[in-house]
Design an enzyme around this catalytic site. Structure first.
Site, PDB file in Angstrom:
ATOM      1  N   HIS B  56       0.826  -1.217   0.000  1.00  0.00           N
ATOM      2  CA  HIS B  56       0.000   0.000   0.000  1.00  0.00           C
ATOM      3  C   HIS B  56       0.854   1.259   0.000  1.00  0.00           C
ATOM      4  O   HIS B  56       0.362   2.334   0.303  1.00  0.00           O
ATOM      5  CB  HIS B  56      -0.913   0.002   1.221  1.00  0.00           C
ATOM      6  CG  HIS B  56      -1.694  -1.244   1.392  1.00  0.00           C
ATOM      7  ND1 HIS B  56      -2.536  -1.717   0.411  1.00  0.00           N
ATOM      8  CD2 HIS B  56      -1.746  -2.150   2.401  1.00  0.00           C
ATOM      9  CE1 HIS B  56      -3.081  -2.862   0.830  1.00  0.00           C
ATOM     10  NE2 HIS B  56      -2.610  -3.144   2.019  1.00  0.00           N
ATOM     11  N   HIS B 218      -7.057  -4.865  -0.814  1.00  0.00           N
ATOM     12  CA  HIS B 218      -6.383  -6.165  -0.850  1.00  0.00           C
ATOM     13  C   HIS B 218      -6.897  -7.037  -1.971  1.00  0.00           C
ATOM     14  O   HIS B 218      -6.794  -8.255  -1.918  1.00  0.00           O
ATOM     15  CB  HIS B 218      -6.590  -6.911   0.473  1.00  0.00           C
ATOM     16  CG  HIS B 218      -5.959  -6.232   1.621  1.00  0.00           C
ATOM     17  ND1 HIS B 218      -6.661  -5.795   2.709  1.00  0.00           N
ATOM     18  CD2 HIS B 218      -4.673  -5.893   1.838  1.00  0.00           C
ATOM     19  CE1 HIS B 218      -5.825  -5.221   3.555  1.00  0.00           C
ATOM     20  NE2 HIS B 218      -4.618  -5.260   3.054  1.00  0.00           N
TER      21      HIS B 218
END
Lengths: 330, 330
Positions: B56, B218
């Protein structure tokens, strides 16, 4: 290929309108495609202007602001801006101290900035130009006679921008820009091709299991195609190609640049390998920048740029800069 | 899928080594996977710690530095860090004023930060926690009970980080973090799936001509799959979903976030549409950030995050921050 757009023909206009809405500190003329810092012209200051095809963001529009560019002229995607844009930009930033055009070495950019310089001079604006041709991979390509301009442009814009911000006269700002352009070298690698909105599919085929070494930022061919390599091997090839051409006798600035679609997680891993190779080759890295700065839309890949610096250039690098794409010091 | 890596099992370690080499202002313990600001612990200052799965970036390691996080704990890609990392981080930043854990609402993160808090308390470190659950799309998903934590985390880390930097005590820093978490809402859209190094192929199939609304970071399922939409339509759907849940009574901070592979050119065009829709809905945007801040590897897509602010929170937003991923003010 799916895109987050309203239509291929509107991509650049929409992006400029979005920039205008997101950045009140810039004056974005979406119709005429000129991005100018809001306080321009700054009295007594040399105006720094660049531009080129869109698709390389944050270059150039994202580098407009105190300490870097006074104005940028975005063309269509991967297409040179026109002289009228450059003349408007020059007029908007000219305070009487003259204007420097920072030009990446692509045939269209060179021709159009040349014509714009003539037109601006006719309007009584003194114009100097500096050509950036830092890509060591290919001397002549589809788009360029001589070496292409890529990541080194960021260093030219930052360092000449800092000199201009300090109030240096046109001759001095131009000298800084030329020294930085001369001291910069880049090498790029593609793992995948970019997709332009107009075409809607990748600009070239790159089979699974292969990469292209020495790629440019317009999806043009590179130096050679090879079987897939590790990040460490790519770092060795990239740094090797640069050091075959430049032997630093002092510290360097290092840009580890993402082409657009390569995750920052991977770029940091690659950056670590680049720094390892540079240490092995006894090159001292004074400052490192890792991220997506001179991109090629959604191309997967990376480039490495080195710029040899002396004390003055290092001081100009550390000087404050306040732009959407590069910011520090205030 | 081709990646710029040395091997799937080395991606996070290599990235941390690269971060260490590129950022001498951070202490990167690659072996134990903890990133700490170099001057930690800062006397009298509350320590702000976050962490989560890698992939991320720049969240969270790229948000370590003065004015934001004191330390971050990166897990494997899309995998929670372990309590031992968090305890080490807490010990490294604890100056006696206590530590605040900023936790994204994913089951693994929540459990492990809970355990780490207990262990740190046993070591005599006072620990508070704040849970970020800003994603309005899905209440229960593959990875989470309740709402997922996404882009709002950036606002929590920045604003609580500014309060901690000013010397606010733990109760006050925690209160700021809770208020920001409560006032933040996000909605994400995927045009393509991310590819994890371990799997080597996209985590889900998203046919050409379709997009997924309400996606997480995700690669987990979203709220619904639809035929491809324009940037304007996606902006309307995203802002609409957020405003169904939050009715701002004052100005907001706006994050127009790229998921990784969507070009900045497109993000700015999308951002312009988001701001247009917010104006139509009479929401005042006080500050806008456009770029790749809370990514999902090489996922194509975007998210919108709003955070309602009062004068104090706006002042904390404008306060100086010096991290690799977010920097201004000095």
């Amino acid at each position: 290929m799916k895109m987050l757009i309203n239509g291929a023909e509107r991509v650049v206009d929409d992006a400029l309108r979005g920039m205008a809405a997101a950045h009140p500190e810039l004056v974005v003329d979406a119709e005429n495609r000129v991005v100018v810092r809001r306080d321009a012209p700054v009295a007594g200051k040399v105006g720094l202007v660049s531009g080129g095809g869109s698709g390389h963001e944050p270059l150039h529009g994202g580098f407009v602001g105190p300490g870097m560019l006074d104005a940028a002229c975005p063309g269509e995607v991967f297409t040179s801006p026109v002289p009228d844009q450059m003349v408007r930009a020059a007029a908007a930033v000219h305070s009487g101290a003259g204007v420097l055009f920072v030009v990446k070495n692509y045939t269209g950019d060179v021709l159009n900035f040349d014509m714009a310089a003539e037109l601006a001079e006719e309007d009584g604006i003194e114009v100097a130009k500096v050509l950036v041709r830092d890509d060591v991979a290919v001397t002549d390509s589809l788009f360029t006679a001589g070496r292409r301009g890529t990541g080194g442009t960021l260093f030219v814009e930052k360092l000449a921008g800092a000199a201009a911000e300090e109030g240096a006269p046109l001759a001095r700002v131009t000298d800084v820009a030329r020294r930085v352009a001369d001291a910069s070298r880049s090498f790029g690698v593609a793992l995948g091709a970019p997709t332009t909105p107009a075409k809607g599919s990748p600009t070239f085929d790159l089979p699974l299991g292969e990469l292209e070494l020495g790629i440019g930022i317009h999806g043009e061919p590179g130096r050679e195609r090879r079987a897939m390599m590790t990040a460490g091997e790519i770092a060795e090839a990239s740094v090797g190609a640069i050091l075959d051409d430049l032997t630093p006798t002092g510290p360097v600035l290092l840009l580890v640049n993402g082409m657009g679609a390569t995750p920052l997680l991977e770029l940091y891993g690659f950056g670590g390998e680049v720094i390892r190779v540079l240490r092995e080759r006894r090159v001292e890295v004074a400052r490192t920048l890792v991220g997506n700065y001179v991109t090629s839309l959604d191309m997967a890949g990376c480039s490495v740029t080195l710029c040899q610096v002396d004390e003055e250039l290092l001081r100009l690098w550390d000087a404050p800069v306040v732009t959407p794409g590069l910011r520090w010091g205030r």
